[in-house]
Design a protein around this motif. Structure first.
Motif, PDB file in Angstrom:
ATOM      1  N   ARG A   6       1.844 -12.335  20.026  1.00 47.77           N
ATOM      2  CA  ARG A   6       1.868 -12.968  18.708  1.00 47.77           C
ATOM      3  C   ARG A   6       0.865 -12.306  17.766  1.00 47.77           C
ATOM      4  O   ARG A   6      -0.103 -11.679  18.207  1.00 47.77           O
ATOM      5  N   TYR A   7       1.101 -12.507  16.464  1.00 44.25           N
ATOM      6  CA  TYR A   7       0.174 -11.981  15.471  1.00 44.25           C
ATOM      7  C   TYR A   7       0.152 -12.932  14.280  1.00 44.25           C
ATOM      8  O   TYR A   7       1.212 -13.378  13.805  1.00 44.25           O
ATOM      9  N   GLN A   8      -1.042 -13.228  13.803  1.00 45.11           N
ATOM     10  CA  GLN A   8      -1.187 -14.114  12.644  1.00 45.11           C
ATOM     11  C   GLN A   8      -1.255 -13.266  11.373  1.00 45.11           C
ATOM     12  O   GLN A   8      -2.204 -12.503  11.174  1.00 45.11           O
ATOM     13  N   LEU A   9      -0.264 -13.383  10.534  1.00 49.45           N
ATOM     14  CA  LEU A   9      -0.195 -12.656   9.261  1.00 49.45           C
ATOM     15  C   LEU A   9      -0.295 -13.686   8.145  1.00 49.45           C
ATOM     16  O   LEU A   9       0.685 -14.345   7.805  1.00 49.45           O
ATOM     17  N   GLY A  10      -1.485 -13.821   7.590  1.00 49.06           N
ATOM     18  CA  GLY A  10      -1.679 -14.866   6.592  1.00 49.06           C
ATOM     19  C   GLY A  10      -1.375 -16.226   7.198  1.00 49.06           C
ATOM     20  O   GLY A  10      -1.923 -16.597   8.240  1.00 49.06           O
ATOM     21  N   ASP A  11      -0.475 -16.961   6.571  1.00 44.04           N
ATOM     22  CA  ASP A  11      -0.078 -18.276   7.074  1.00 44.04           C
ATOM     23  C   ASP A  11       1.072 -18.201   8.066  1.00 44.04           C
ATOM     24  O   ASP A  11       1.501 -19.231   8.589  1.00 44.04           O
ATOM     25  N   LEU A  12       1.576 -17.001   8.323  1.00 46.58           N
ATOM     26  CA  LEU A  12       2.729 -16.835   9.211  1.00 46.58           C
ATOM     27  C   LEU A  12       2.279 -16.450  10.616  1.00 46.58           C
ATOM     28  O   LEU A  12       1.453 -15.546  10.782  1.00 46.58           O
ATOM     29  N   THR A  13       2.835 -17.113  11.601  1.00 50.46           N
ATOM     30  CA  THR A  13       2.624 -16.709  12.988  1.00 50.46           C
ATOM     31  C   THR A  13       3.829 -15.895  13.428  1.00 50.46           C
ATOM     32  O   THR A  13       4.943 -16.428  13.533  1.00 50.46           O
ATOM     33  N   LEU A  14       3.622 -14.611  13.650  1.00 47.02           N
ATOM     34  CA  LEU A  14       4.708 -13.737  14.079  1.00 47.02           C
ATOM     35  C   LEU A  14       4.811 -13.802  15.597  1.00 47.02           C
ATOM     36  O   LEU A  14       3.808 -13.619  16.293  1.00 47.02           O
ATOM     37  N   PRO A  15       6.011 -14.026  16.154  1.00 45.56           N
ATOM     38  CA  PRO A  15       6.148 -14.133  17.608  1.00 45.56           C
ATOM     39  C   PRO A  15       6.009 -12.804  18.337  1.00 45.56           C
ATOM     40  O   PRO A  15       5.841 -12.771  19.552  1.00 45.56           O
ATOM     41  N   ASN A  16       6.098 -11.704  17.590  1.00 44.60           N
ATOM     42  CA  ASN A  16       5.921 -10.369  18.155  1.00 44.60           C
ATOM     43  C   ASN A  16       5.463  -9.441  17.047  1.00 44.60           C
ATOM     44  O   ASN A  16       5.360  -9.847  15.884  1.00 44.60           O
ATOM     45  N   ARG A  17       5.175  -8.200  17.385  1.00 46.65           N
ATOM     46  CA  ARG A  17       4.629  -7.239  16.426  1.00 46.65           C
ATOM     47  C   ARG A  17       5.660  -6.219  15.957  1.00 46.65           C
ATOM     48  O   ARG A  17       5.315  -5.152  15.464  1.00 46.65           O
ATOM     49  N   VAL A  18       6.921  -6.569  16.121  1.00 41.90           N
ATOM     50  CA  VAL A  18       8.028  -5.705  15.707  1.00 41.90           C
ATOM     51  C   VAL A  18       8.460  -6.098  14.300  1.00 41.90           C
ATOM     52  O   VAL A  18       8.806  -7.255  14.042  1.00 41.90           O
ATOM     53  N   VAL A  19       8.439  -5.130  13.390  1.00 44.07           N
ATOM     54  CA  VAL A  19       8.816  -5.356  11.999  1.00 44.07           C
ATOM     55  C   VAL A  19      10.095  -4.586  11.704  1.00 44.07           C
ATOM     56  O   VAL A  19      10.221  -3.415  12.084  1.00 44.07           O
ATOM     57  N   THR A  47      15.058 -12.090  15.072  1.00 49.25           N
ATOM     58  CA  THR A  47      14.081 -12.097  16.171  1.00 49.25           C
ATOM     59  C   THR A  47      12.924 -11.134  15.906  1.00 49.25           C
ATOM     60  O   THR A  47      11.926 -11.147  16.636  1.00 49.25           O
ATOM     61  N   ALA A  48      13.032 -10.291  14.881  1.00 52.13           N
ATOM     62  CA  ALA A  48      11.892  -9.454  14.482  1.00 52.13           C
ATOM     63  C   ALA A  48      10.707 -10.349  14.136  1.00 52.13           C
ATOM     64  O   ALA A  48      10.880 -11.453  13.590  1.00 52.13           O
ATOM     65  N   ASP A 319      19.511  -6.902  18.100  1.00 47.65           N
ATOM     66  CA  ASP A 319      18.637  -7.503  19.112  1.00 47.65           C
ATOM     67  C   ASP A 319      17.568  -6.514  19.568  1.00 47.65           C
ATOM     68  O   ASP A 319      17.189  -6.478  20.739  1.00 47.65           O
ATOM     69  N   LEU A 320      17.046  -5.722  18.639  1.00 44.02           N
ATOM     70  CA  LEU A 320      16.124  -4.642  18.998  1.00 44.02           C
ATOM     71  C   LEU A 320      14.911  -5.147  19.777  1.00 44.02           C
ATOM     72  O   LEU A 320      14.457  -4.476  20.717  1.00 44.02           O
ATOM     73  N   VAL A 321      14.377  -6.300  19.407  1.00 42.81           N
ATOM     74  CA  VAL A 321      13.194  -6.808  20.104  1.00 42.81           C
ATOM     75  C   VAL A 321      13.483  -6.980  21.594  1.00 42.81           C
ATOM     76  O   VAL A 321      12.694  -6.555  22.447  1.00 42.81           O
ATOM     77  N   GLU A 322      14.617  -7.576  21.921  1.00 45.91           N
ATOM     78  CA  GLU A 322      14.979  -7.778  23.327  1.00 45.91           C
ATOM     79  C   GLU A 322      15.179  -6.439  24.034  1.00 45.91           C
ATOM     80  O   GLU A 322      14.764  -6.250  25.184  1.00 45.91           O
ATOM     81  N   ARG A 323      15.821  -5.500  23.340  1.00 46.84           N
ATOM     82  CA  ARG A 323      16.051  -4.182  23.956  1.00 46.84           C
ATOM     83  C   ARG A 323      14.728  -3.470  24.240  1.00 46.84           C
ATOM     84  O   ARG A 323      14.561  -2.850  25.289  1.00 46.84           O
ATOM     85  N   LEU A 324      13.791  -3.552  23.320  1.00 47.65           N
ATOM     86  CA  LEU A 324      12.487  -2.927  23.539  1.00 47.65           C
ATOM     87  C   LEU A 324      11.729  -3.634  24.660  1.00 47.65           C
ATOM     88  O   LEU A 324      11.116  -2.993  25.510  1.00 47.65           O
TER      89      LEU A 324
END
Length: 356
Positions: A6-19, A47-48, A319-324
């Motif tokens: 996970r990564y905290q970007l401002g007020d957003l909690t990103l479930p992964n670091r894939v953009v 899912t990004a 579904d790139l996140v899952e593939r990675l």
């Protein structure tokens, strides 16, 4: 640290670091309106950790290509709401990339002579409704006019938040308007917006500051391509130029800087040292020969990037996140469908098919 933490970007909690990187797809309807197909396209990729939209023009004169969406009318705002709602319904987060084309435009597209820092045309053919045409001569902006163009990013950012976007990314890369002001050959100005490093970064800083004032620093990012030569721009003193710019962006406390790997790696590492905030790194050149994957992502995370953006890999792999994550094959992309319009090569790429 992993690509999947996970990564905290401002007020957003990103479930992964894939953009998901911004990519022009020219599927908008007339008058720059987003469509239901665009809602499906972005929702498929929710899912990004973060989606950055295709370039969105902040004004009509800022439109670069036909078929691209805008955020400068009430109708455009309304058209974007189903897109952002679809992404959020699928658990995603999405920023709008605000892209003013500057001199990379054509009167046949906008009805206006393109504007730029100086009367120097872009190198190459630009897209128009009737096909590629040589880039026209832009009109050099008067000093008094420049602030209205920096303010256009801020006004579009307000509209983006009204349309349901989680934030905005200023497109300061790839030879478009902000990049033109940073350039030492597209920007021949002798006023406060040209000449010295301080002059050449001024437009980028003012556009970013206006956007921060409009929607807040936590909702504002910027994309940069140090040393790149897209559309004929060139920069002198790349390290000095971008170090100065990053110093000013740090004072504004923007949510992130999004860098492209357009300069030697050691320069990027130096810029990472100059930038104390969140760094999104795009490991491959736009339209370059090599498509980035897990190896390149891990390399840049090791060098200090916080998030990694992928472009073409996201086109053919919703579904790139899952593939990675699971080391699954990355499907190839069909370049012929990049800009052709329609659903083929847009909505037709499937998720990975597991076999029992």
């Amino acid at each position: 640290m992993s690509l999947f933490t996970r990564y905290q970007l401002g007020d957003l909690t990103l479930p992964n670091r894939v953009v998901m990187a911004p990519m022009t797809r020219v599927r908008a309807a007339a008058s720059g309106l987003a469509t239901s197909a665009m809602a499906t396209y972005y929702a498929q990729r929710a899912t990004a950790g973060l989606i950055v939209s295709e370039g969105v023009q902040p004004s009509l004169i800022g439109q670069s290509n036909p078929g691209t969406p805008g955020l400068h009318t009430d109708e455009q705002v309304a058209a974007w709401r189903p897109v952002t709602s679809a992404v959020h319904a699928n658990g995603g987060r999405i920023f709008a990339q605000l892209m003013h084309g500057g001199r990379v435009s054509h009167p046949d597209t906008t009805g206006f002579q393109p504007v730029g820092p100086s009367a120097v045309p872009a190198v190459g053919d630009v897209f128009t409704p009737t096909g590629p045409q040589p880039a026209p001569m832009p009109r050099a902006l008067d000093t008094a006019e420049v602030p209205e163009h920096s303010a256009s990013y801020a006004e579009a950012a307000r509209r983006a938040i009204g349309a349901g976007f989680d934030g905005v990314e200023l497109h300061g890369a790839n030879g478009y308007l902000i990049s033109q002001f940073l350039s030492s050959n597209a920007n021949l100005r002798t006023d406060r917006y040209g000449g010295s490093v301080a002059g050449r970064i001024r437009f980028a800083v003012e556009a970013t500051a206006a956007t921060v004032e409009a929607v807040g620093a936590a909702r504002t990012g910027i994309r940069l391509s140090p040393g790149a030569t897209f559309w004929g721009v060139r920069e002198t003193d790349t390290l000095e130029l971008y170090t100065a710019l990053l110093t000013e962006l740090a004072r504004l406390q923007v949510a992130y800087v999004h860098l492209e790997a357009t300069v030697d790696e050691d320069v990027v590492v130096e810029l990472r040292r100059a930038w104390p905030g969140t760094l999104i790194m795009n490991p491959s050149l736009p339209m370059g020969a090599k498509q980035a994957g897990r190896t390149e992502a891990d390399h840049w995370l090791d060098l200090g990037a916080d998030l990694i953006s992928f472009g073409r890999a996201f086109l053919a792999n919703p579904d790139l996140v899952e593939r990675l994550r699971n080391a699954l094959p990355i499907a190839p992309v069909d370049e012929a469908t990049f800009y052709q319009g329609g659903d083929e090569g847009y909505l037709t790429y499937p998720a990975y098919q597991y076999t029992s």
